[in-house]
Design an enzyme around this catalytic site. Sequence first.
Site, PDB file in Angstrom:
ATOM      1  CB  THR A  45      -1.757   5.581  -1.836  1.00 49.21           C
ATOM      2  OG1 THR A  45      -1.740   4.155  -1.868  1.00 49.21           O
ATOM      3  CG2 THR A  45      -2.891   6.019  -0.959  1.00 49.21           C
ATOM      4  CB  THR A  46       1.007   3.022  -5.692  1.00 48.91           C
ATOM      5  OG1 THR A  46       0.862   2.302  -4.475  1.00 48.91           O
ATOM      6  CG2 THR A  46       2.371   2.750  -6.260  1.00 48.91           C
ATOM      7  CG  ASP A  62      -6.437   0.663   0.313  1.00 46.18           C
ATOM      8  OD1 ASP A  62      -6.526   1.351   1.343  1.00 46.18           O
ATOM      9  OD2 ASP A  62      -5.372   0.476  -0.299  1.00 46.18           O
ATOM     10  CG  ASP A  71      -1.782   1.192   1.341  1.00 48.34           C
ATOM     11  OD1 ASP A  71      -2.455   1.493   0.356  1.00 48.34           O
ATOM     12  OD2 ASP A  71      -1.785   1.850   2.385  1.00 48.34           O
TER      13      ASP A  71
END
Length: 517
Positions: free
Chosen positions: A85-86, A378, A52
Amino acid sequence: MKPPKKEQKNARLSSFIGAIAVGDLVKSTLGPKGMDKILQSASTGEIMVTNDGATILKSIALDNAAAKVLVNVSKVQDDEVGDGTTSVCVLAAELLREAEKLVGKKIHPQTIIEGYRIASQAAAAALRESSIDNSSSPDNFRADLVNIAKTTLSSKVLSQDKDYFSNLAVDAVLRLKGSTNLENIQIIKKVGGKLSDSFLDEGFILDKKIGVNQPKRIENAKILVANTPMDTDKIKIFGARVKVDATGKLAELERAERNKMKAKVEKIKAHGINCFVNRQLIYNWPEQLFADSGIMAIEHADFDGIERLALVTGGEIASTFDHPELVKIGHCDLIEEIIIGEDKMIKFSGVAAGEACTIVLRGATHQLLDEAERSLHDALSVLSQTVKEPATVLGGGCSEMLMSKAVDAIAATTSGKRAMAVESFAKALRQLPTYLADNAGYDSSELVSQLRSSHYEGKSDSGLDMYKGKIANMRELGITESYKLKRQVLMSASEAAEMILRVDDILRAAPRRRERH
């Protein structure tokens, strides 16, 4: 034109390098074939296995100022949408990588920023046009949600059982009836069993045992949730100094304490309840008094548990009991003891907040369970946001290629040096599908060129099929993502890149001085 000062050059270089390094760090975790990282704490040696982006970036010690900006971007993405998020970090880093080349060609940062602005608006417009809203038909909408959950989970540890978990997550979110309050969904982790033994249970499960001699099952429960000391029925000899003439006096003191406790229990019973849940300890004597009256007493319910219990049963946490009429009491249809793995727990079913449910995760190790919880969180966040804003777009590098095509079209009609910046923006967008393919071990230049030509041929639904390593129709494969998530990634990444581009100097600021009064 005068060449820029050396310091400016260095500052800019160091901020580019820092941000690009952060992007490089997380880009290998992107997509369904992304790798995981082990994070080991420098002080305790504790380990965490995760892919994550936000978790990785939150946990690493960074010195570079620009790198911290990217960490904050991924944190905002996590708070705002919960996933992506990445992607947001990688896109911002790619924009800066392109900007670095342009600055090297003596193009002024403000010109690059202007170009990026034009490009991000064109990309956002293309994304909006490609989005589809199925919220009018419940069946299609549910299928969309399941697909979004599958897409989110396919890059996580739960990818093996993604069909099972996506349905579980969609069921949990649809229970919320449009609210984005994930407090109502409780996740309990129990080591043992395999991931697919996890299940969703309506109601609320409290990780506690029921006290001795107490009713193990209560129907139509009236629950008083409290945070009050119930441990004063004995004189605590340790640390207490009591001067008495005879031992009888000590017994009197004890009797007085016991009577005080009994009076308190009577006050609590006056609320007409049959279940008392306390945040603090309950000693044997009050527990016995409760048991005699047929009231189930649960002690030491941890704070998170007790706050949630109050929320889902519709009660409020009480700490004084003089005015029963002012206390809100929680209700549920049934309280019973259940066994999960080797542990006994208390299950509250038919709670007042019908939205509440508990997901029980099983798995082999603590690290696996923690990562499964992060993955599920998520998925739940993205789903709850999508229920609120139901538009969806296609995943698998399809949206990025679509945006890059739109940006290229704008670049062709933009005059001056800005056009180069607009082109660079399109190039940065194409890097995301490139990394998706790289992480799966495919030939990315071949695949991305095919994807690009396929889009130019008008097949705007094509993306990368990561399991077969070829170009496929994303709509048929059901690789769907939330429009809000993609839009947030685009906006946050371009804003962060702009912000770092504006930097021409990094100054060490003096620490804040303390005022002396």
